[in-house]
Design a protein around this motif. Structure first.
Motif, short mmCIF file in Angstrom:
data_model
loop_
_atom_site.label_atom_id
_atom_site.label_comp_id
_atom_site.label_asym_id
_atom_site.label_seq_id
_atom_site.Cartn_x
_atom_site.Cartn_y
_atom_site.Cartn_z
N TYR A 1 0.81 -0.97 0.04
CA TYR A 1 -0.07 -0.09 0.16
C TYR A 1 0.72 1.43 -0.15
O TYR A 1 0.45 2.32 -0.31
N ARG B 1 -0.74 5.86 3.16
CA ARG B 1 -2.04 5.33 3.03
C ARG B 1 -3.03 4.99 4.60
O ARG B 1 -3.73 4.56 4.44
N TYR C 1 -5.10 5.71 7.63
CA TYR C 1 -6.30 6.75 7.88
C TYR C 1 -6.27 7.21 9.11
O TYR C 1 -6.35 8.49 9.28
N ASP D 1 -6.80 -0.33 8.49
CA ASP D 1 -7.56 1.08 8.26
C ASP D 1 -6.76 1.79 7.39
O ASP D 1 -5.94 2.73 7.91
N LEU D 2 -6.93 2.02 6.03
CA LEU D 2 -6.29 2.57 5.01
C LEU D 2 -7.04 3.36 4.01
O LEU D 2 -8.11 3.28 4.07
N ILE E 1 -8.21 5.17 0.48
CA ILE E 1 -8.49 4.42 -0.77
C ILE E 1 -7.63 5.09 -1.72
O ILE E 1 -7.24 6.40 -1.67
N MET F 1 -9.15 -1.78 -5.88
CA MET F 1 -9.06 -1.99 -4.53
C MET F 1 -9.03 -3.51 -4.31
O MET F 1 -8.46 -3.91 -3.46
N MET G 1 -6.31 -5.48 -2.34
CA MET G 1 -6.51 -6.24 -1.18
C MET G 1 -6.04 -7.85 -1.32
O MET G 1 -5.47 -8.38 -0.40
N ILE H 1 -9.81 -5.70 6.19
CA ILE H 1 -9.34 -4.39 5.38
C ILE H 1 -10.45 -3.54 5.21
O ILE H 1 -11.33 -3.76 4.45
N ARG H 2 -10.19 -2.26 5.71
CA ARG H 2 -11.24 -1.24 5.79
C ARG H 2 -10.80 -0.13 5.15
O ARG H 2 -9.76 0.52 5.56
N LEU H 3 -11.14 0.29 3.87
CA LEU H 3 -10.65 1.45 3.19
C LEU H 3 -11.40 2.50 3.03
O LEU H 3 -12.62 2.47 3.12
N PRO I 1 -16.05 3.26 6.33
CA PRO I 1 -15.37 2.92 5.25
C PRO I 1 -16.17 2.58 3.98
O PRO I 1 -17.19 2.15 4.02
#
Length: 245
Positions: A90, A94, A96, A140-141, A143, A149, A153, A185-187, A200
């Motif tokens: 990533y 990135r 968050y 927690d990243l 987008i 994505m 991932m 994985i939460r974008l 997210p």
């Protein structure tokens, strides 16, 4: 005369042959001739760096179209920590939440023998905090709207597994978590300074037990049915497109 010819030939051999054989440089020091040989470049152990994005053109309104290409995970140097795996796939820009990087770094301690509570103390901006992982790892990243994505991932989860950074069956069984521990994985869309944190926009939760079974030699198959691997929320093909596959 013969002696002079012999000396001339010897000098020629000393000063000329090396240039043809090894790119030698001639350095004159008084009456002596000294040769300096340039060493060949060592190309055996160059680090492999992922090159997964390419420009594919522009839209009608002038926006750049970027395509994402799968990493060659098996050929990449293995990550030594989960944090390194995150930053390899990533990047380092990135995260968050302001403490996301710290939390990911602490993940390596979650199943240490003396960590029965699965919680850790740490300091951020001089303030002590406690983070509890409970039954999941959260990533927690932000987008990157230029790439797909889902592919990113899948590459990330594959890289964790290839680097032996996922929990083993034995670890899950010892803690009684084989059916409930998850990787999430939460974008999020990029947050402007001072803006409230949001929910997210893309989310993928995979059970650790499922991750142990997943076959990443068929990443296209996982990609097309990502909604069947755990819980996925975000852009994916419509029901009609799914039925056509």
């Amino acid at each position: 005369m013969k002696k002079a010819i012999f000396i001339t030939v010897a000098l020629f051999l000393l000063t000329g042959c090396g240039d043809e054989e090894g790119k030698k440089k001639k350095v004159e020091a008084g009456e002596e001739v000294v040769t300096e040989v340039s060493q060949p470049e060592n190309t055996e152990s160059k680090e492999i760096k992922p090159d997964t994005k390419s420009i594919e053109g522009e839209t009608e309104d002038g926006r750049v179209i970027t395509a994402y290409h799968w990493h060659d995970i098996e050929a990449m140097p293995k990550a030594e920590t989960i944090l390194e795996a995150v930053e390899t796939i990533y990047g380092k820009d990135r995260y968050y939440y302001e403490d996301t990087k710290t939390k990911i770094d602490l993940m390596k301690h979650i199943f240490e023998p003396d960590n029965e509570k699965r919680g850790f103390n740490y300091e951020i901006d001089g303030k002590e905090e406690v983070v509890f992982f409970n039954n999941q790892f959260n990533f927690d990243l932000v987008i990157d709207n230029n790439v797909d994505m889902r592919m990113e991932m899948i590459d990330f989860i594959h890289y964790l597994k290839e680097s032996n950074l996922i929990l083993t069956e034995e670890q899950l069984r010892d803690k009684g978590l084989e059916r409930q521990f998850t990787y999430q994985i939460r974008l999020f869309n990029e947050r402007l300074p001072g803006e409230n944190y949001s929910q997210p926009s893309i989310y993928w939760m995979v059970k650790a037990s499922s991750l142990l079974e997943m076959d990443f030699s068929n990443k296209e198959g996982i990609y097309k049915k990502i909604y069947n691997f755990g819980q996925y929320e975000g852009p994916y093909p419509s029901v009609d497109e799914q039925n056509q596959e």
